[in-house]
Design a protein around this motif. Structure first.
Motif, PDB file in Angstrom:
ATOM      1  N   ASP A 153       0.801  -1.225   0.000  1.00 56.07           N
ATOM      2  CA  ASP A 153       0.000   0.000   0.000  1.00 56.07           C
ATOM      3  C   ASP A 153       0.832   1.272   0.000  1.00 56.07           C
ATOM      4  O   ASP A 153       0.482   2.253  -0.667  1.00 56.07           O
ATOM      5  CB  ASP A 153      -0.938   0.014   1.212  1.00 56.07           C
ATOM      6  N   VAL A 154       1.921   1.268   0.777  1.00 59.28           N
ATOM      7  CA  VAL A 154       2.695   2.498   0.949  1.00 59.28           C
ATOM      8  C   VAL A 154       4.071   2.116   1.472  1.00 59.28           C
ATOM      9  O   VAL A 154       4.229   1.123   2.194  1.00 59.28           O
ATOM     10  CB  VAL A 154       1.981   3.463   1.923  1.00 59.28           C
ATOM     11  N   ALA A 155       5.090   2.901   1.089  1.00 59.19           N
ATOM     12  CA  ALA A 155       6.447   2.627   1.548  1.00 59.19           C
ATOM     13  C   ALA A 155       7.177   3.918   1.844  1.00 59.19           C
ATOM     14  O   ALA A 155       6.920   4.959   1.221  1.00 59.19           O
ATOM     15  CB  ALA A 155       7.226   1.837   0.493  1.00 59.19           C
ATOM     16  N   GLY A 156       8.072   3.861   2.798  1.00 55.69           N
ATOM     17  CA  GLY A 156       8.987   4.963   3.037  1.00 55.69           C
ATOM     18  C   GLY A 156      10.262   4.724   2.244  1.00 55.69           C
ATOM     19  O   GLY A 156      10.602   3.587   1.927  1.00 55.69           O
ATOM     20  N   VAL A 157      10.962   5.796   1.917  1.00 53.71           N
ATOM     21  CA  VAL A 157      12.239   5.635   1.222  1.00 53.71           C
ATOM     22  C   VAL A 157      13.325   5.237   2.213  1.00 53.71           C
ATOM     23  O   VAL A 157      13.256   5.549   3.402  1.00 53.71           O
ATOM     24  CB  VAL A 157      12.665   6.924   0.491  1.00 53.71           C
ATOM     25  N   LYS A 191       5.670   0.467 -15.623  1.00 55.08           N
ATOM     26  CA  LYS A 191       4.543   1.267 -15.148  1.00 55.08           C
ATOM     27  C   LYS A 191       4.836   2.049 -13.871  1.00 55.08           C
ATOM     28  O   LYS A 191       4.051   2.922 -13.496  1.00 55.08           O
ATOM     29  CB  LYS A 191       3.329   0.360 -14.921  1.00 55.08           C
ATOM     30  N   GLY A 192       5.929   1.714 -13.208  1.00 53.25           N
ATOM     31  CA  GLY A 192       6.228   2.402 -11.957  1.00 53.25           C
ATOM     32  C   GLY A 192       5.565   1.730 -10.765  1.00 53.25           C
ATOM     33  O   GLY A 192       4.860   0.724 -10.884  1.00 53.25           O
ATOM     34  N   ALA A 193       5.791   2.303  -9.603  1.00 49.87           N
ATOM     35  CA  ALA A 193       5.279   1.734  -8.355  1.00 49.87           C
ATOM     36  C   ALA A 193       3.792   1.987  -8.202  1.00 49.87           C
ATOM     37  O   ALA A 193       3.340   3.132  -8.308  1.00 49.87           O
ATOM     38  CB  ALA A 193       6.039   2.299  -7.165  1.00 49.87           C
ATOM     39  N   ASP A 194       3.050   0.950  -7.917  1.00 49.06           N
ATOM     40  CA  ASP A 194       1.609   1.040  -7.684  1.00 49.06           C
ATOM     41  C   ASP A 194       1.345   1.337  -6.209  1.00 49.06           C
ATOM     42  O   ASP A 194       0.427   0.812  -5.608  1.00 49.06           O
ATOM     43  CB  ASP A 194       0.944  -0.276  -8.101  1.00 49.06           C
ATOM     44  N   PHE A 195       2.198   2.154  -5.628  1.00 50.34           N
ATOM     45  CA  PHE A 195       2.077   2.568  -4.224  1.00 50.34           C
ATOM     46  C   PHE A 195       2.908   3.835  -4.079  1.00 50.34           C
ATOM     47  O   PHE A 195       3.888   4.024  -4.803  1.00 50.34           O
ATOM     48  CB  PHE A 195       2.590   1.481  -3.266  1.00 50.34           C
ATOM     49  N   PRO A 196       2.544   4.722  -3.188  1.00 53.14           N
ATOM     50  CA  PRO A 196       3.347   5.939  -3.012  1.00 53.14           C
ATOM     51  C   PRO A 196       4.586   5.676  -2.158  1.00 53.14           C
ATOM     52  O   PRO A 196       4.526   5.030  -1.119  1.00 53.14           O
ATOM     53  CB  PRO A 196       2.389   6.903  -2.304  1.00 53.14           C
ATOM     54  N   TYR A 197       5.704   6.162  -2.636  1.00 50.36           N
ATOM     55  CA  TYR A 197       6.916   6.251  -1.825  1.00 50.36           C
ATOM     56  C   TYR A 197       6.845   7.563  -1.057  1.00 50.36           C
ATOM     57  O   TYR A 197       6.561   8.619  -1.628  1.00 50.36           O
ATOM     58  CB  TYR A 197       8.149   6.275  -2.723  1.00 50.36           C
ATOM     59  N   LEU A 198       7.143   7.528   0.235  1.00 43.49           N
ATOM     60  CA  LEU A 198       7.083   8.726   1.079  1.00 43.49           C
ATOM     61  C   LEU A 198       8.487   9.150   1.502  1.00 43.49           C
ATOM     62  O   LEU A 198       9.315   8.314   1.857  1.00 43.49           O
ATOM     63  CB  LEU A 198       6.236   8.463   2.324  1.00 43.49           C
ATOM     64  N   ALA A 199       8.736  10.450   1.467  1.00 44.50           N
ATOM     65  CA  ALA A 199      10.047  10.988   1.845  1.00 44.50           C
ATOM     66  C   ALA A 199       9.863  12.322   2.555  1.00 44.50           C
ATOM     67  O   ALA A 199      10.261  13.376   2.056  1.00 44.50           O
ATOM     68  CB  ALA A 199      10.933  11.141   0.613  1.00 44.50           C
ATOM     69  N   ALA A 200       9.270  12.286   3.731  1.00 43.88           N
ATOM     70  CA  ALA A 200       8.910  13.522   4.432  1.00 43.88           C
ATOM     71  C   ALA A 200      10.113  14.370   4.814  1.00 43.88           C
ATOM     72  O   ALA A 200      10.014  15.598   4.871  1.00 43.88           O
ATOM     73  CB  ALA A 200       8.091  13.187   5.683  1.00 43.88           C
ATOM     74  N   ASN A 201      11.250  13.741   5.111  1.00 41.59           N
ATOM     75  CA  ASN A 201      12.392  14.518   5.596  1.00 41.59           C
ATOM     76  C   ASN A 201      13.452  14.750   4.525  1.00 41.59           C
ATOM     77  O   ASN A 201      14.596  15.069   4.835  1.00 41.59           O
ATOM     78  CB  ASN A 201      13.031  13.849   6.819  1.00 41.59           C
ATOM     79  N   VAL A 202      13.067  14.602   3.247  1.00 42.14           N
ATOM     80  CA  VAL A 202      13.998  14.856   2.146  1.00 42.14           C
ATOM     81  C   VAL A 202      13.421  15.968   1.276  1.00 42.14           C
ATOM     82  O   VAL A 202      12.370  15.793   0.647  1.00 42.14           O
ATOM     83  CB  VAL A 202      14.237  13.594   1.293  1.00 42.14           C
ATOM     84  N   THR A 203      14.090  17.106   1.255  1.00 42.81           N
ATOM     85  CA  THR A 203      13.599  18.242   0.480  1.00 42.81           C
ATOM     86  C   THR A 203      14.614  18.646  -0.588  1.00 42.81           C
ATOM     87  O   THR A 203      15.809  18.380  -0.472  1.00 42.81           O
ATOM     88  CB  THR A 203      13.318  19.461   1.379  1.00 42.81           C
ATOM     89  N   VAL A 204      14.109  19.292  -1.616  1.00 40.66           N
ATOM     90  CA  VAL A 204      14.952  19.837  -2.677  1.00 40.66           C
ATOM     91  C   VAL A 204      15.500  21.167  -2.194  1.00 40.66           C
ATOM     92  O   VAL A 204      14.739  22.048  -1.787  1.00 40.66           O
ATOM     93  CB  VAL A 204      14.144  20.008  -3.975  1.00 40.66           C
ATOM     94  N   GLU A 205      16.811  21.321  -2.219  1.00 41.49           N
ATOM     95  CA  GLU A 205      17.425  22.529  -1.654  1.00 41.49           C
ATOM     96  C   GLU A 205      16.928  23.800  -2.322  1.00 41.49           C
ATOM     97  O   GLU A 205      16.701  24.809  -1.652  1.00 41.49           O
ATOM     98  CB  GLU A 205      18.948  22.421  -1.774  1.00 41.49           C
ATOM     99  N   LYS A 206      16.746  23.797  -3.619  1.00 40.61           N
ATOM    100  CA  LYS A 206      16.343  25.005  -4.324  1.00 40.61           C
ATOM    101  C   LYS A 206      14.913  25.415  -4.012  1.00 40.61           C
ATOM    102  O   LYS A 206      14.609  26.589  -3.833  1.00 40.61           O
ATOM    103  CB  LYS A 206      16.516  24.815  -5.829  1.00 40.61           C
ATOM    104  N   THR A 207      14.003  24.439  -3.953  1.00 37.65           N
ATOM    105  CA  THR A 207      12.584  24.761  -3.757  1.00 37.65           C
ATOM    106  C   THR A 207      12.133  24.617  -2.316  1.00 37.65           C
ATOM    107  O   THR A 207      11.068  25.111  -1.946  1.00 37.65           O
ATOM    108  CB  THR A 207      11.716  23.844  -4.628  1.00 37.65           C
TER     109      THR A 207
END
Length: 612
Positions: A153-157, A191-207
């Motif tokens: 259903d869902v996974a963390g990175v 087709k890619g992952a049929d579940f959302p990968y979550l990465a709450a503590n990983v941000t893009v430095e520019k945005t």
């Protein structure tokens, strides 16, 4: 999809709802701040989340939470020590049991779900990366396909999700052919992952925005459980710098607590944190009681302080990274026990946690939470769809995977070694030194990071190749990262500092002992602390003490030359020269130093003397 419509229950079911919802969250959430409305996230399929019109419902309902972690693309049953678990017996003795393989993991999860109307499955990172050839050769598309079939259903990175960089991770999520390798099968597009990968503590430095969705909400007939996914803050220390360029990794506790508040404001009061960081139980037995004599007394490591700092709003922690099995109760900041689990690695275990959900409060009754690890046994029927998947990809891989590259006279333990210096570590270091000397004859010593050794070389045949034959596929499983073998100049003083960094700084609690090539010897005194564990007076190179002022030509892979695993001193090397592929170094060495008639004798692993 910035500015796009928020998916609702009228959206087509399954993959579309979950992925669009997760992408919408990632696109609109700022750096650890703003969030979507409560309706943005949905569960698997078109599920009824309306309380009305269903008559009387019991106040509480049991939600089955199934979880695993650190699969690392092990679709086929892992061999050697990677495919066994320690099981504690009623009389206190232990025995080894074989386990793992996605055909059996699928059967185990499907059996566990029977009769459980409220069931959700999650995974705590490193599902891909560091994978055997069957998956790694195809950039882990086979593993994602298998996870889709598993109804994850869902996974963390995890840190290994970043091995090939952000662009590749997004392709793994969204699908599409590989930018250089293309599509691997005619008429089939990934087709890619049929579940959302979550990465709450990983941000893009520019945005300053999350690189992927920070959270996701599972819904089933009025029951709502939020999931927050994070990887360890120290990911930059253990991933090649190219894989995380332009990203920032945030504190685990602060991130989870921030998004717990976001979810609660949306009316989601039942929360699971999926964290790719872990601990070390006092026993490696998967069924060890780590709550003896008291809650959480039998576990140590980074996850303990993380768990003690995460808000009581979070009801359970699913963890990983250390490849250890445990189902513990670590007190939260209010002092109340809270379940913290990990299912070892390579699909050998799955965890089943029962969360009792109170419909009146929309929260978990924490005193009723129960959790246990279960062995993915190989004496059960295989999942036919997984057998078919493995067979299909094996046909594509066979011409490469089955090619013999060398011969060994016995098992050569690497990942499964019980010693700080491993026989396979010696072999790999010798192989890298040999390759480097073809570029620069002045190379005198090679150092290899232990985490880059992903398996053992097993004497017993795992296919039709015959006992003692090492195939390219087996070599790939040992060294799957495609690192380069580089050369740098380091002084004797810098080499001493690097050896001390094995047991100090970020490596104090969990030492990372570099594997060394023939000619370098020294003593480690593990009865001491910090840098004093390295007995500097014992260090010898080809029989002579290191000269602190002299310059030595040192062989390192590109991970270590980037300062990986906390070896910042190695990143200071001068006059760098990039060599060949590390796997080629190993296969060339085996080819040159073994034959069917004279197989390579396993190294003795006697270069580092360890005092305990």
């Amino acid at each position: 999809m910035p500015g796009g419509p928020v998916p609702t229950k009228s959206t087509p079911s399954g993959r579309t709802i979950r992925i669009l919802a997760a992408l919408a969250t990632a696109a609109t959430v700022g750096a650890l701040s703003a969030a979507l409305p409560a309706s943005a996230d949905s569960g698997r399929g078109d599920r009824d989340d309306d309380h009305r019109g269903h008559g009387h419902k019991p106040r509480t309902v049991d939600v089955q939470l199934l979880s695993f972690n650190d699969l690392h693309g092990h679709l086929e049953p892992p061999s050697g020590s990677s495919g066994t678990l320690t099981e504690r017996q009623p009389d206190g003795t232990t025995k080894q049991v074989t386990a793992g393989g996605v055909e059996y993991l699928a059967s185990s999860l499907r059996t566990a779900r029977k009769g459980k109307p409220y069931s959700v499955t999650t995974a705590a990172g490193d599902l891909i990366g560091g994978s055997p050839l069957l998956s790694g050769l195809f950039h882990d598309e086979p593993t994602i396909e298998a996870l889709n079939k598993l109804d994850l259903d869902v996974a963390g990175v995890g840190n290994h999700e970043f091995d090939e960089g952000t662009t590749e991770l997004k392709r793994i999520q969204n699908g599409g052919c590989h930018p250089t390798a293309g599509c691997f099968e005619p008429g089939r597009k990934f087709k890619g992952a049929d579940f959302p990968y979550l990465a709450a503590n990983v941000t893009v430095e520019k945005t300053k925005r999350p690189v992927l969705a920070p959270y996701w909400v599972w819904k089933e007939k009025g029951v709502k459980v939020g999931f927050i996914g994070i990887t360890l803050e120290g990911t930059p220390d253990i991933v090649s710098a190219d894989g995380i360029k332009g990203l920032k990794f945030h504190d685990e506790v602060e991130t989870v607590n921030k998004y717990a508040k976001v979810l609660e404001r949306q009316g989601v009061k039942s929360i699971v944190a999926v964290i790719h960081e872990g601990g070390y139980p006092a026993s490696t037995s998967y069924n060890y009681d780590c709550d003896s004599p008291g809650a959480g007394d039998g576990i140590s490591g980074p996850i303990v302080d993380i768990a003690k700092g995460i808000s009581p709003q979070v009801d359970a922690l699913v963890t990983g990274h250390t490849h250890q099995p445990y189902a513990c109760s670590i007190p939260d900041p209010s002092g109340k026990p809270r379940t913290v689990t990990s299912a070892a690695s390579f699909g050998r275990l799955y965890t089943e946690t029962t969360l009792t959900y109170d419909r009146r409060t929309d929260d978990i009754v924490r005193t009723s939470v129960k959790s246990a690890n279960h062995v993915v046994r190989r004496d059960q029927p295989k999942a036919a769809d997984m057998t078919s998947l493995i067979s299909r990809w094996n046909k594509l891989a066979a011409p490469i995977a089955s090619r013999p590259v060398g011969y060994i006279a016995g098992d050569i333990p690497g990942r499964g070694a019980t010693t700080l210096e491993s026989p396979l570590g010696d072999l790999i270091s010798d192989a890298q030194l040999a390759q480097a000397r073809t570029l620069d004859p002045k190379a005198v010593v090679a150092l290899m990071n232990p985490g880059g050794i992903r398996a053992d070389l097993v004497h017993k045949a795992v296919g039709t190749e015959g006992d003692g034959v090492v195939t390219y596929g087996e070599g790939f499983t040992v060294q799957p990262f495609g690192n380069t073998v580089n050369l740098v100049d380091l002084t004797g003083a810098q080499l001493v500092t690097a050896l001390q960094q094995q047991v100090s700084g970020p490596n104090t609690a969990a030492p990372k002992i570099l594997q060394v090539s023939d000619g370098l010897t020294y003593t480690l005194d593990m009865t001491k602390a910090g840098v004093d564990r390295v007995v500097t007076g014992s260090i010898r190179l080809n029989g002579s003490p290191l000269d602190p002022a002299a310059t030595y030509r040192v062989v390192l892979n590109n991970f270590l030359t980037g300062g990986g695993d906390g070896f910042t001193e190695l990143a200071k090397g001068k006059n760098p020269l990039v060599g060949g592929d590390d796997l080629k170094a190993l296969t060339d060495y085996l080819g040159a130093n073994s034959s069917a008639a004279t197989p390579l004798v396993p190294p003795k692993a006697d270069r580092i003397t360890v005092i305990r």
